[in-house]
Write a protein that holds these residues in place. Structure first.
Motif, short mmCIF file in Angstrom:
data_model
loop_
_atom_site.label_atom_id
_atom_site.label_comp_id
_atom_site.label_asym_id
_atom_site.label_seq_id
_atom_site.Cartn_x
_atom_site.Cartn_y
_atom_site.Cartn_z
N VAL A 1 -4.55 5.00 -13.75
CA VAL A 1 -3.97 4.08 -12.76
C VAL A 1 -4.91 2.92 -12.43
O VAL A 1 -4.46 1.82 -12.14
CB VAL A 1 -3.48 4.78 -11.47
N LEU B 1 6.33 2.41 -5.79
CA LEU B 1 5.30 2.43 -4.74
C LEU B 1 5.47 1.27 -3.77
O LEU B 1 5.34 1.45 -2.55
CB LEU B 1 3.91 2.39 -5.37
N LYS C 1 -9.40 3.14 -3.05
CA LYS C 1 -9.40 3.71 -4.40
C LYS C 1 -10.52 4.75 -4.49
O LYS C 1 -11.67 4.43 -4.23
CB LYS C 1 -9.58 2.63 -5.45
N SER D 1 1.32 9.65 -11.64
CA SER D 1 1.70 8.84 -12.82
C SER D 1 2.34 9.72 -13.89
O SER D 1 3.09 9.21 -14.74
CB SER D 1 0.50 8.09 -13.39
N GLU E 1 -2.38 -4.41 -11.19
CA GLU E 1 -1.35 -4.46 -10.16
C GLU E 1 -1.33 -3.17 -9.33
O GLU E 1 -1.05 -3.22 -8.13
CB GLU E 1 0.02 -4.76 -10.76
N LEU E 2 -1.62 -2.03 -9.94
CA LEU E 2 -1.70 -0.78 -9.18
C LEU E 2 -2.97 -0.74 -8.34
O LEU E 2 -2.94 -0.30 -7.19
CB LEU E 2 -1.63 0.43 -10.11
N ARG E 3 -4.07 -1.20 -8.91
CA ARG E 3 -5.32 -1.29 -8.13
C ARG E 3 -5.13 -2.18 -6.92
O ARG E 3 -5.58 -1.86 -5.82
CB ARG E 3 -6.46 -1.86 -8.98
N ALA F 1 3.89 1.83 -15.90
CA ALA F 1 3.18 1.33 -14.71
C ALA F 1 4.05 0.38 -13.89
O ALA F 1 3.96 0.38 -12.65
CB ALA F 1 1.88 0.65 -15.13
N ALA G 1 -5.19 5.21 -3.83
CA ALA G 1 -5.11 5.56 -5.25
C ALA G 1 -6.24 6.53 -5.58
O ALA G 1 -7.37 6.36 -5.14
CB ALA G 1 -5.24 4.31 -6.12
N LEU H 1 4.84 0.92 -10.04
CA LEU H 1 4.53 -0.13 -9.08
C LEU H 1 5.76 -0.48 -8.24
O LEU H 1 5.67 -0.62 -7.01
CB LEU H 1 4.00 -1.38 -9.80
N HIS I 1 -4.71 -0.52 -14.48
CA HIS I 1 -3.63 -1.48 -14.22
C HIS I 1 -3.97 -2.29 -12.97
O HIS I 1 -3.91 -1.76 -11.86
CB HIS I 1 -2.31 -0.75 -14.04
#
Length: 184
Positions: free
Chosen positions: A93, A74, A106, A36, A98-100, A67, A4, A71, A96
């Protein structure tokens, strides 16, 4: 591997993502990149600007993009086995969880505010046909407010940050090596 990339508007997220995709691709990896921006909602949240009290569409709020859909896409891409590396990027991003959590690595891209506004103006004049006055006004009344509120504080979730004030002061190989180091 899922990577990310985040940073404030105009910091160089898309540029870094493309450079990393090229580097991984040169190593024979199958690479998918996702922005995004492709998930912006048709009905954007609204914000009342503290500077003038007017209502504006809010492209810089974490709820401005879907998001959950990002998700899902992805996760499906990761689970398909079709890709060796998935890179995704966006201003919020990291806001969120759940995205992290999906990301193995990252990366935060940092650039001075003057650099970011200059890049935003150059980009939006060409890609969106906006006037310099509109871009500067929106940035100062809205985007900057949301950056301070959401994007910039989310930097704490990054595994590492890269500086990008004058173009990229590093090369993709250095970032690539850092990603490999974190993954091992």
């Amino acid at each position: 591997m899922v990577i990310a990339v985040s940073g404030a508007s105009g910091s160089g997220k898309s540029t870094l993502t493309a450079a990393l995709a090229e580097r991984f691709g040169a190593d024979g990896k199958r690479v998918l990149t996702v922005s995004s921006d492709k998930y912006f909602k048709k009905e954007l949240p609204k914000m009342i600007s503290p500077s003038d009290g007017r209502e504006y569409p809010d492209w810089n709020h974490p709820d401005s993009f879907d998001a959950a859909a990002m998700l899902r896409d992805l996760t499906a891409a990761r689970d398909s086995g079709e890709w060796d590396v998935i890179l995704f990027e966006g201003v919020t991003v990291f806001c969120h969880p759940e995205l992290r959590d999906l990301a193995d690595v990252k990366i935060w891209v940092n650039a001075a505010i003057e650099t970011r506004i200059a890049r935003r103006i150059a980009r939006n004049v060409v890609t969106k046909g906006q006037t310099v006055e509109f871009i500067a006004d929106y940035y100062l009344r809205c985007a900057r407010v949301r950056e301070k509120q959401y994007s910039i504080p989310s930097r704490v979730y990054a595994d590492f940050a890269v500086e990008n004030d004058y173009g990229f002061e590093f090369d993709a190989d250095a970032v690539y090596e850092k990603v490999k180091e974190i993954q091992s």
